[in-house]
Design a protein around this motif. Structure first.
Motif, mmCIF file in Angstrom:
data_model
loop_
_atom_site.group_PDB
_atom_site.id
_atom_site.type_symbol
_atom_site.label_atom_id
_atom_site.label_comp_id
_atom_site.label_asym_id
_atom_site.label_seq_id
_atom_site.Cartn_x
_atom_site.Cartn_y
_atom_site.Cartn_z
ATOM 1 N N THR A 533 -6.097 48.063 21.344
ATOM 2 C CA THR A 533 -6.183 46.561 22.248
ATOM 3 C C THR A 533 -4.930 46.546 23.038
ATOM 4 O O THR A 533 -4.056 46.939 22.799
ATOM 5 C CB THR A 533 -6.131 45.462 21.028
ATOM 6 N N LYS A 537 -8.080 48.306 29.250
ATOM 7 C CA LYS A 537 -9.422 48.776 29.626
ATOM 8 C C LYS A 537 -10.149 47.387 30.560
ATOM 9 O O LYS A 537 -10.571 47.934 31.502
ATOM 10 C CB LYS A 537 -10.544 48.872 28.308
ATOM 11 N N SER A 538 -9.879 46.407 29.818
ATOM 12 C CA SER A 538 -10.558 45.168 30.921
ATOM 13 C C SER A 538 -9.988 45.023 32.025
ATOM 14 O O SER A 538 -10.709 44.842 33.243
ATOM 15 C CB SER A 538 -10.525 43.943 29.944
ATOM 16 N N THR A 539 -8.466 45.369 32.199
ATOM 17 C CA THR A 539 -7.721 45.293 33.479
ATOM 18 C C THR A 539 -8.610 46.589 34.471
ATOM 19 O O THR A 539 -8.740 46.037 35.653
ATOM 20 C CB THR A 539 -6.408 45.496 33.298
ATOM 21 N N GLN A 579 -16.765 40.363 28.877
ATOM 22 C CA GLN A 579 -16.195 40.735 27.452
ATOM 23 C C GLN A 579 -16.951 39.562 26.652
ATOM 24 O O GLN A 579 -17.475 39.590 25.840
ATOM 25 C CB GLN A 579 -14.910 40.732 27.361
HETATM 26 N N1 ATP Z 1 -4.030 37.782 33.291
HETATM 27 C C1 ATP Z 1 -2.950 38.386 32.671
HETATM 28 N N2 ATP Z 1 -1.660 38.094 32.887
HETATM 29 C C2 ATP Z 1 -0.771 38.834 32.585
HETATM 30 N N3 ATP Z 1 -0.993 39.782 31.748
HETATM 31 C C3 ATP Z 1 -2.183 40.127 31.419
HETATM 32 C C4 ATP Z 1 -3.298 39.308 31.633
HETATM 33 N N4 ATP Z 1 -4.448 39.786 31.320
HETATM 34 C C5 ATP Z 1 -4.161 40.757 30.339
HETATM 35 N N5 ATP Z 1 -2.748 40.878 30.390
HETATM 36 C C6 ATP Z 1 -2.025 42.048 29.519
HETATM 37 O O1 ATP Z 1 -2.559 43.494 29.937
HETATM 38 C C7 ATP Z 1 -2.476 44.186 29.017
HETATM 39 C C8 ATP Z 1 -4.048 45.011 28.921
HETATM 40 O O2 ATP Z 1 -5.069 43.856 28.856
HETATM 41 P P1 ATP Z 1 -6.331 44.062 28.874
HETATM 42 O O3 ATP Z 1 -7.059 42.926 28.479
HETATM 43 O O4 ATP Z 1 -6.838 45.146 29.946
HETATM 44 O O5 ATP Z 1 -6.532 45.181 27.702
HETATM 45 P P2 ATP Z 1 -7.920 45.598 26.903
HETATM 46 O O6 ATP Z 1 -7.562 47.084 26.654
HETATM 47 O O7 ATP Z 1 -9.009 45.228 27.557
HETATM 48 O O8 ATP Z 1 -7.646 44.921 25.392
HETATM 49 P P3 ATP Z 1 -9.017 44.588 24.334
HETATM 50 O O9 ATP Z 1 -9.519 45.858 23.843
HETATM 51 O O10 ATP Z 1 -8.091 43.683 23.425
HETATM 52 O O11 ATP Z 1 -9.982 43.584 25.311
HETATM 53 C C9 ATP Z 1 -2.159 43.641 27.825
HETATM 54 O O12 ATP Z 1 -0.998 43.897 27.213
HETATM 55 C C10 ATP Z 1 -2.250 41.957 28.190
HETATM 56 O O13 ATP Z 1 -1.316 41.367 27.529
#
Ligand code: ATP
Length: 740
Positions: A533, A537-539, A579
């Motif tokens: 987590t 990935k989402s980013t 998501q």
């Molecule tokens: N809008 C935002 N502004 C600032 N930081 C963010 C934002 N969205 C996500 N982050 C940060 O970027 C990082 C990556 O987030 P992301 O959502 O891409 O992770 P992920 O791998 O998709 O997680 P998950 O599996 O829980 O969905 C995290 O540390 C999060 O705190």
């Protein structure tokens, strides 16, 4: 307000028309006290006689009053009047039946004669006073000492008996009386002269009551006319102001909405949703209200204040200080109230924002609140926001509540002062009663204008804060924008996604979330992303449809940097499944058609089939036409996800982005869906984020992310051997047999 001033340009015509109408309204309103003053002064006090030059006078009367005139004055009278033989003009002057009368010549200088009679009336009064005091008796005059200036009750027969006595009065007495009369105010000369004229007319048998009535009716009709004019102008201005303010707020709402629609996620991160809603609704309403008020009062109040001051000073210069006093007191008062209220007014919008935020959070998170029995905490949180807003509003309203009576007190105090000072001046024959009454009305109009102006200044600061908040949105340039000349995608590559040394940092963040990411996702292949987590990935997925733009490096779709293509063109190639499944209110069919409005029923059914949604749709009462409530609250999490997937599939896109979209599906459905995807969209590029290893096991390429970096890449089998992070994730989810 300056920042949104360009919105006024569209309404320049109606605003100009409103200003002209307001000018007309102000003129009408300002003329009313004058007409009232005419009714009192000329209509009632002078019996409707506007001029002190009698059109006709009895021979005896003229003879008698000549006694009080100087030689020059007598010559003017002789040249201005002609003798009319008895029986000539009996219809106008009944007394002419039995005696000769004098009539004013058409060629006579009416103004000069009027002045002369006015002065002669006062010479007569002064002479009588002087004789009274010399003789110590009132036998010689028809007036008693208390009504010396009242020439309305003259008994001409008694007056004419005095004539032999007048011959014995020394010429010096007349000269002194004339000298004193010359010093009397013109308005008083006119008034007393007119009263004498009325007595002359009565002597000639003229119906003076009719003259008085005619005058009052005429002036009354003018008053009515101007009142109607004022009312009509006020109604038209009201209509114009409503049109302009409602139109302006519509334009603002439209532009705010369009701008918010163009916002990338960066801007959404900056403005909270609650604040965006407050800005689109409450803030625009504030501006609309002030525009509505402003058009009606901003021009009208100064016109009335300046016009009122001019007219009042014209009526009596000696009482100008009262108006000045009123203005100083009002400005002082409004100044004190403003300095206290202004900061509170400015704070109002942010307090409303806060309350909306708490209310919104509480409503969306209602279940969580209940599950954790945190209602009390939420109540307290809302209560605090609510109380802060209420306290602020209460404070401001209290101030306003004090302001009104104080203003009224000033207004009534000023009226009282005018009556007090005016009454003395009336007693000293320095002004007329009607003028004093008009003065009072002008003073009230001036004070009310100041009230209007202060009302605008009360609402203006709050509205300008609102205008600033609206302008903040309209002026925010979205971080993601179309290039000036968008390029087309290369046709030979169908859905190829490539990341070249991509790094990304959220605005305001201390460090990058993605570091130097490079990979290629080919058409017909599934590229999966896995990682803990927060690994990014989402980013990463969000960079493909340009929800955010990369900080470094570039994302290519079909060989073209996504920043060089138009967003519409780019997103037309992408089927995105977020998501969190988001559905819009409507029916299942309308939701599935969201990405492709002209999708046929067959296409919808096929998409639903792949998304494993057919079964539950068929159990719904109306099938595809089943209504979906706001936010999709009448379907389960898994059903929502399946409909979101079907919606993306219905677009027939070349690239599919599944951002952890299978998380709410059971294993069986997950497997069936993936199998269907493989056959149905075999030519498309699939990018899939998942937490479950089983979901991505079959992917052509798996990319393992850890803290924003690629730490492994390959197939499931390869990664088990080469990537410890992947092995760690897999071993936590799969059995030993599956891992082997
Ligand atoms: N809008 C935002 N502004 C600032 N930081 C963010 C934002 N969205 C996500 N982050 C940060 O970027 C990082 C990556 O987030 P992301 O959502 O891409 O992770 P992920 O791998 O998709 O997680 P998950 O599996 O829980 O969905 C995290 O540390 C999060 O705190």
């Amino acid at each position: 307000m300056r920042r949104i001033s360009r919105y006024f340009k569209t309404y320049f015509g109606p605003i100009l028309l409103a200003v002209l109408l307001l000018f007309a309204q102000a003129m009408c309103d300002l003329s009313l006290p004058n007409y009232m003053s005419n009714i009192v002064n000329t209509g009632i006090q002078q019996g409707g006689i506007t001029n002190a030059a009698p059109s006709a006078v009895s021979t005896k009367g003229l003879q008698f009053f000549k006694n009080f005139m100087s030689q020059d004055q007598k010559t003017l009278i002789d040249n201005s009047y002609q003798l009319v033989q008895k029986g000539t003009d009996t219809s106008s002057y009944p007394q002419n039946k039995t005696e000769d009368i004098y009539e004013l010549k058409d060629s006579a200088d009416r103004q000069a004669v009027s002045n002369l009679f006015g002065e002669t009336t006062w010479t007569f009064i002064n002479t009588m006073k002087s004789l009274q005091s010399k003789m110590g008796s009132k036998a010689s005059t028809t007036q008693d000492s208390s009504t010396q200036t009242d020439v309305s009750n003259i008994d001409f027969s008694k007056l004419y008996q005095m004539e032999p006595m007048l011959a014995r009065v020394p010429q010096q007495t007349f000269a002194d009386a004339r000298k004193k009369a010359a010093g009397v105010q013109d308005s008083m000369k006119l008034q007393s002269g007119a009263v004498l004229v009325k007595a002359f007319y009565q002597e000639l048998g003229v119906d003076t009551a009719q003259i008085e009535q005619n005058y009052i009716i005429r002036e009354g009709l003018y008053m009515l006319l101007f009142t109607l004019g004022s009312v009509a102008a006020a109604i038209l201005v009201g209509l114009l102001a409503s049109r302009v303010s409602a139109g302006m707020s519509r334009d603002l709402r439209r532009d705010v909405f369009n701008r918010v629609n163009a916002f990338s996620n960066t801007e959404f991160d900056k403005f909270s949703t609650a604040s965006l809603i407050t800005r689109t609704t409450n803030d625009i309403t504030q501006v609309q209200m002030v525009v509505l008020m402003g058009i009606r009062m901003l021009f009208y109040a100064p016109m009335m204040a300046l016009g009122g001051i001019t007219m009042a000073v014209r009526k009596s210069v000696s009482m100008t200080w009262i108006i000045a006093l009123a203005v100083i007191v009002l400005i002082g008062l409004v100044g004190v109230i403003f300095s206290i209220a202004l900061p509170r007014f400015k704070k109002m919008q942010s307090l409303i924002d806060r309350m909306n935020l708490v209310a919104r959070e509480n409503l969306t998170g209602l279940m969580v609140t209940r599950a954790f029995s945190n209602q009390n905490f939420e109540e307290k949180r809302f209560d605090k926001a609510n109380r802060n807003l209420t306290d602020n509003q209460r404070f401001v309203n209290r101030l306003m509540a004090i302001m009104m009576p104080v203003m009224m007190l000033v207004m009534n105090g000023i009226s009282l002062l005018i009556v007090w000072v005016g009454a003395h001046q009336v007693a000293q024959s320095r002004i007329q009663v009607g003028d004093m009454m008009a003065y009072m009305q002008y003073a009230i109009q001036i004070i009310i204008s100041f009230l209007f102006i202060s009302a605008i200044f009360i609402f203006l600061p709050r509205a300008s804060v609102s205008a600033g908040r609206i302008a903040d949105i309209i002026e925010t340039e979205p971080a993601v924008q179309d290039p000036p000349e968008p390029k087309a995608f290369r046709p030979e590559k169908k859905g190829c996604v490539e990341f070249r040394q991509v790094s990304f940092r959220y605005q305001g963040a201390q460090e990058d979330v993605l570091h130097n990411i490079s990979f290629t996702a080919e058409p017909g292949q599934t590229t999966a992303f896995i990682g803990s987590t927060g690994s990014g990935k989402s980013t990463l997925i969000n960079l493909i449809p340009r929800f955010y733009d990369v900080t470094e490096g570039a994302v290519y779709v079909d060989g073209l940097d996504v920043r060089q293509a138009s967003q519409k063109d780019l997103r037309a190639r992408i089927g995105y499944v977020p998501q969190k499944g988001v559905l819009l209110s409507g029916t299942i069919a309308s939701n599935l058609r969201y990405g492709k409005a002209d999708a046929t029923d067959e296409e919808l059914n096929a998409a639903a089939q792949v998304a494993q949604a057919t079964e539950f749709i068929s159990t719904m009462p109306d099938g595809m036409q089943t209504s979906i409530s706001q936010g999709g609250s009448n379907v389960s999490g898994g059903q929502k996800q399946r409909l979101s997937i079907a919606r993306a599939l219905a677009t027939g896109a070349q690239i599919y982005l599944f951002d952890d979209s299978f998380s709410a599906l059971d294993f069986k459905t997950d497997a069936a869906l993936r199998a269907a995807l493989k056959t149905q969209i075999s030519g498309a590029t699939v990018l899939l984020v998942a937490q479950r290893v089983s979901t991505i096991m079959d992917a052509d390429q798996i990319i393992v992310l850890d803290e924003g970096k690629i730490v492994g890449r390959g197939t499931h089998r390869e990664l088990l051997n080469t990537c410890p992070t992947y092995y760690e994730i897999a071993s936590s989810q799969l059995t030993k047999e599956e891992l082997a």
